[in-house]
Design a protein around this motif. Sequence first.
Motif, PDB file in Angstrom:
ATOM      1  N   ARG A   1      -9.753   5.391  -5.417  1.00 59.23           N
ATOM      2  CA  ARG A   1     -10.879   4.526  -5.053  1.00 59.23           C
ATOM      3  C   ARG A   1     -10.604   3.634  -3.843  1.00 59.23           C
ATOM      4  O   ARG A   1     -11.537   3.140  -3.227  1.00 59.23           O
ATOM      5  CB  ARG A   1     -11.264   3.632  -6.239  1.00 59.23           C
ATOM      6  CG  ARG A   1     -11.789   4.395  -7.441  1.00 59.23           C
ATOM      7  CD  ARG A   1     -11.948   3.483  -8.645  1.00 59.23           C
ATOM      8  NE  ARG A   1     -12.337   4.189  -9.847  1.00 59.23           N
ATOM      9  CZ  ARG A   1     -13.544   4.128 -10.406  1.00 59.23           C
ATOM     10  NH1 ARG A   1     -14.477   3.378  -9.889  1.00 59.23           N
ATOM     11  NH2 ARG A   1     -13.811   4.796 -11.520  1.00 59.23           N
ATOM     12  N   VAL A   2      -9.350   3.405  -3.529  1.00 59.41           N
ATOM     13  CA  VAL A   2      -9.023   2.452  -2.480  1.00 59.41           C
ATOM     14  C   VAL A   2      -9.449   2.994  -1.109  1.00 59.41           C
ATOM     15  O   VAL A   2      -9.483   4.209  -0.883  1.00 59.41           O
ATOM     16  CB  VAL A   2      -7.510   2.131  -2.504  1.00 59.41           C
ATOM     17  CG1 VAL A   2      -6.695   3.335  -2.064  1.00 59.41           C
ATOM     18  CG2 VAL A   2      -7.198   0.918  -1.654  1.00 59.41           C
ATOM     19  N   TYR A   3      -9.763   2.073  -0.192  1.00 57.37           N
ATOM     20  CA  TYR A   3     -10.253   2.451   1.133  1.00 57.37           C
ATOM     21  C   TYR A   3      -9.082   2.690   2.082  1.00 57.37           C
ATOM     22  O   TYR A   3      -8.185   1.861   2.195  1.00 57.37           O
ATOM     23  CB  TYR A   3     -11.153   1.349   1.685  1.00 57.37           C
ATOM     24  CG  TYR A   3     -11.793   1.680   3.008  1.00 57.37           C
ATOM     25  CD1 TYR A   3     -12.561   2.832   3.156  1.00 57.37           C
ATOM     26  CD2 TYR A   3     -11.638   0.835   4.115  1.00 57.37           C
ATOM     27  CE1 TYR A   3     -13.155   3.142   4.362  1.00 57.37           C
ATOM     28  CE2 TYR A   3     -12.238   1.132   5.322  1.00 57.37           C
ATOM     29  CZ  TYR A   3     -12.999   2.287   5.451  1.00 57.37           C
ATOM     30  OH  TYR A   3     -13.584   2.589   6.647  1.00 57.37           O
ATOM     31  N   PHE A   4      -9.095   3.831   2.776  1.00 63.27           N
ATOM     32  CA  PHE A   4      -8.031   4.186   3.716  1.00 63.27           C
ATOM     33  C   PHE A   4      -8.497   4.175   5.161  1.00 63.27           C
ATOM     34  O   PHE A   4      -7.792   4.656   6.041  1.00 63.27           O
ATOM     35  CB  PHE A   4      -7.490   5.585   3.383  1.00 63.27           C
ATOM     36  CG  PHE A   4      -6.612   5.632   2.168  1.00 63.27           C
ATOM     37  CD1 PHE A   4      -5.259   5.366   2.259  1.00 63.27           C
ATOM     38  CD2 PHE A   4      -7.143   5.941   0.925  1.00 63.27           C
ATOM     39  CE1 PHE A   4      -4.440   5.419   1.135  1.00 63.27           C
ATOM     40  CE2 PHE A   4      -6.334   6.003  -0.201  1.00 63.27           C
ATOM     41  CZ  PHE A   4      -4.970   5.729  -0.095  1.00 63.27           C
ATOM     42  N   GLY A   5      -9.671   3.611   5.424  1.00 56.19           N
ATOM     43  CA  GLY A   5     -10.158   3.548   6.790  1.00 56.19           C
ATOM     44  C   GLY A   5     -10.928   4.787   7.206  1.00 56.19           C
ATOM     45  O   GLY A   5     -10.867   5.836   6.548  1.00 56.19           O
ATOM     46  N   SER A   6     -11.670   4.661   8.313  1.00 51.75           N
ATOM     47  CA  SER A   6     -12.433   5.784   8.888  1.00 51.75           C
ATOM     48  C   SER A   6     -13.378   6.425   7.883  1.00 51.75           C
ATOM     49  O   SER A   6     -13.591   7.641   7.892  1.00 51.75           O
ATOM     50  CB  SER A   6     -11.483   6.848   9.457  1.00 51.75           C
ATOM     51  OG  SER A   6     -10.715   6.313  10.502  1.00 51.75           O
TER      52      SER A   6
ATOM     53  N   LEU B   1      -3.034   0.743   3.817  1.00 50.74           N
ATOM     54  CA  LEU B   1      -3.634  -0.146   2.828  1.00 50.74           C
ATOM     55  C   LEU B   1      -3.621  -1.608   3.269  1.00 50.74           C
ATOM     56  O   LEU B   1      -4.473  -2.381   2.839  1.00 50.74           O
ATOM     57  CB  LEU B   1      -2.901  -0.001   1.493  1.00 50.74           C
ATOM     58  CG  LEU B   1      -2.992   1.404   0.872  1.00 50.74           C
ATOM     59  CD1 LEU B   1      -2.156   1.478  -0.384  1.00 50.74           C
ATOM     60  CD2 LEU B   1      -4.444   1.766   0.579  1.00 50.74           C
ATOM     61  N   LYS B   2      -2.690  -2.002   4.106  1.00 48.70           N
ATOM     62  CA  LYS B   2      -2.629  -3.392   4.555  1.00 48.70           C
ATOM     63  C   LYS B   2      -3.829  -3.746   5.430  1.00 48.70           C
ATOM     64  O   LYS B   2      -4.403  -4.831   5.309  1.00 48.70           O
ATOM     65  CB  LYS B   2      -1.334  -3.635   5.331  1.00 48.70           C
ATOM     66  CG  LYS B   2      -1.177  -5.068   5.811  1.00 48.70           C
ATOM     67  CD  LYS B   2       0.125  -5.261   6.555  1.00 48.70           C
ATOM     68  CE  LYS B   2       0.260  -6.723   7.011  1.00 48.70           C
ATOM     69  NZ  LYS B   2       1.528  -6.941   7.753  1.00 48.70           N
ATOM     70  N   ALA B   3      -4.214  -2.833   6.313  1.00 46.34           N
ATOM     71  CA  ALA B   3      -5.352  -3.067   7.218  1.00 46.34           C
ATOM     72  C   ALA B   3      -5.932  -1.706   7.587  1.00 46.34           C
ATOM     73  O   ALA B   3      -5.596  -1.143   8.639  1.00 46.34           O
ATOM     74  CB  ALA B   3      -4.910  -3.831   8.458  1.00 46.34           C
ATOM     75  N   PRO B   4      -6.778  -1.107   6.726  1.00 52.06           N
ATOM     76  CA  PRO B   4      -7.229   0.274   6.902  1.00 52.06           C
ATOM     77  C   PRO B   4      -7.889   0.561   8.252  1.00 52.06           C
ATOM     78  O   PRO B   4      -7.610   1.597   8.871  1.00 52.06           O
ATOM     79  CB  PRO B   4      -8.222   0.474   5.752  1.00 52.06           C
ATOM     80  CG  PRO B   4      -7.847  -0.546   4.740  1.00 52.06           C
ATOM     81  CD  PRO B   4      -7.330  -1.716   5.501  1.00 52.06           C
ATOM     82  N   SER B   5      -8.749  -0.331   8.699  1.00 55.38           N
ATOM     83  CA  SER B   5      -9.460  -0.071   9.948  1.00 55.38           C
ATOM     84  C   SER B   5      -8.560  -0.245  11.160  1.00 55.38           C
ATOM     85  O   SER B   5      -8.552   0.577  12.081  1.00 55.38           O
ATOM     86  CB  SER B   5     -10.673  -1.000  10.057  1.00 55.38           C
ATOM     87  OG  SER B   5     -11.582  -0.766   9.008  1.00 55.38           O
ATOM     88  N   ARG B   6      -7.761  -1.311  11.162  1.00 58.69           N
ATOM     89  CA  ARG B   6      -6.916  -1.609  12.335  1.00 58.69           C
ATOM     90  C   ARG B   6      -5.780  -0.609  12.473  1.00 58.69           C
ATOM     91  O   ARG B   6      -5.395  -0.260  13.598  1.00 58.69           O
ATOM     92  CB  ARG B   6      -6.358  -3.027  12.212  1.00 58.69           C
ATOM     93  CG  ARG B   6      -5.430  -3.431  13.349  1.00 58.69           C
ATOM     94  CD  ARG B   6      -5.093  -4.903  13.289  1.00 58.69           C
ATOM     95  NE  ARG B   6      -4.467  -5.275  12.035  1.00 58.69           N
ATOM     96  CZ  ARG B   6      -3.147  -5.151  11.805  1.00 58.69           C
ATOM     97  NH1 ARG B   6      -2.350  -4.649  12.735  1.00 58.69           N
ATOM     98  NH2 ARG B   6      -2.643  -5.537  10.647  1.00 58.69           N
ATOM     99  N   LEU B   7      -5.214  -0.131  11.357  1.00 58.57           N
ATOM    100  CA  LEU B   7      -4.055   0.752  11.409  1.00 58.57           C
ATOM    101  C   LEU B   7      -4.414   2.231  11.354  1.00 58.57           C
ATOM    102  O   LEU B   7      -3.511   3.074  11.316  1.00 58.57           O
ATOM    103  CB  LEU B   7      -3.106   0.418  10.251  1.00 58.57           C
ATOM    104  CG  LEU B   7      -2.480  -0.981  10.266  1.00 58.57           C
ATOM    105  CD1 LEU B   7      -1.668  -1.220   8.997  1.00 58.57           C
ATOM    106  CD2 LEU B   7      -1.603  -1.169  11.497  1.00 58.57           C
ATOM    107  N   SER B   8      -5.683   2.558  11.343  1.00 54.90           N
ATOM    108  CA  SER B   8      -6.096   3.955  11.253  1.00 54.90           C
ATOM    109  C   SER B   8      -5.557   4.752  12.437  1.00 54.90           C
ATOM    110  O   SER B   8      -5.658   4.328  13.587  1.00 54.90           O
ATOM    111  CB  SER B   8      -7.624   4.048  11.223  1.00 54.90           C
ATOM    112  OG  SER B   8      -8.035   5.392  11.389  1.00 54.90           O
ATOM    113  N   PRO B   9      -4.983   5.941  12.187  1.00 53.85           N
ATOM    114  CA  PRO B   9      -4.513   6.776  13.300  1.00 53.85           C
ATOM    115  C   PRO B   9      -5.645   7.278  14.179  1.00 53.85           C
ATOM    116  O   PRO B   9      -5.403   7.741  15.296  1.00 53.85           O
ATOM    117  CB  PRO B   9      -3.796   7.931  12.597  1.00 53.85           C
ATOM    118  CG  PRO B   9      -4.372   7.958  11.228  1.00 53.85           C
ATOM    119  CD  PRO B   9      -4.697   6.538  10.876  1.00 53.85           C
ATOM    120  N   ALA B  10      -6.878   7.188  13.696  1.00 54.54           N
ATOM    121  CA  ALA B  10      -8.017   7.539  14.531  1.00 54.54           C
ATOM    122  C   ALA B  10      -8.324   6.437  15.537  1.00 54.54           C
ATOM    123  O   ALA B  10      -8.979   6.678  16.547  1.00 54.54           O
ATOM    124  CB  ALA B  10      -9.246   7.796  13.660  1.00 54.54           C
TER     125      ALA B  10
END
Length: 400
Positions: free
Chosen positions: A229-234, A266-275
């Motif tokens: 359920r946790v958000y992983f960004g993108s 998990l610490k910052a899904p949007s900022r750390l996204s490889p995309a």
Amino acid sequence: MAHRKDSRIEPSFEASPAARSSAGFSVSEEDRVVPSNRKAAAKRKSSKVKPPRGGRGKSRRGVFGVLARLFYWCFVLAIWGGIATAGIVVYYGAKMPAATTWAIPDRAPNIKIVSVDGQLLGNRGMSGGEAVGLHEMSPYIPEAVIAIEDRRFYSHFGIDPIGLSRAMVTNVLGGHFSQGGSTLTQQLAKNLFLTPDRTLERKVQEVLLALWLEHKHTKDQILEMYLNRVYFGSGAYGVEAASRRYFGKSARDVTLSEAALLAGLLKAPSRLSPARDPKAAEQRSQLVLAAMRDEGKISAKEMTTAMSAPATRSPSYWTGSENYVADTIMEELPDLIGDVRRDIVVDTTVDLTLQKLAEQSIRRLIDQSGKKLNVSQGALVSIDNSGAVRAMVGGYDYST
């Protein structure tokens, strides 16, 4: 008459102890001295007990007195602090629904769309991916998440006093809020029931819900719910959606370096996204690998090998012409089955190999003749003699 001499007898201090005892008193050895030696005896007595020199005794008593008072007031403050904390918990806990009505909300249903031979064409729904059992996903994923997010997950009771204390000290010394000290159970409670607001009320409710989760479910069940359920960004919720989004594979096939990248998000899904920032994602994943090595989850050799793997670079958006097929199916699905309330799988007649060939054909034609014909887009639908759609392309590039 004869004159008698005065026969007065002077008392002697040399009288025997027996004589003195018969007179009604006793005497010690030190008392049996002649008058001429009284001053010497007194001098010897006074020399036996000497007062402490300087103020050493007083200073020691002063230090112990200060420590005793400090301990006393700390004890008093701890009692009042405990009473105040209990009052806050009771107050905010009373504002929540009765615990007997608490229940895990259903996970947003996922719609898995597959080709004629069972290959994935796309996932649709709020989660963007199907739920995967803890025993089904790559074992590196839960190990990486626990190592970087909650290393005492299997030993605490939903709240980690050690981690919370460390986070408080770090925040005080740093002068700003940098660590939350929340366990995976607390994070799950927040994701399931609460808003992301950082308020005292929400934090108290988060703790109460975490205790309830630990009482009702096993550690493995809690971890599985969290990872799905946790958000992983993108736009990816859950490890399956994230694995498909960033690596183009199932969470079942994720490698060690890929698992470290997912855990680092998990610490910052949007900022750390490889995309968005592949370099930041890679740096964070190396911290995860080091944490796994410290926890004994991997060897030094495994860590070195994983760190040497090339950085993951993901497209900014979903790509691939198969997404045209998935979007078309989602438009028609409500008329066929109504509202989707649970995970479903949609089988199609699309051949993924033909789909890729159709995508290449459209791009080649646009590249070769687009400028001459003044066109920038093209579409293709391939249907066999039974009327089944075998390939469908809606444009030059799905992401644009």
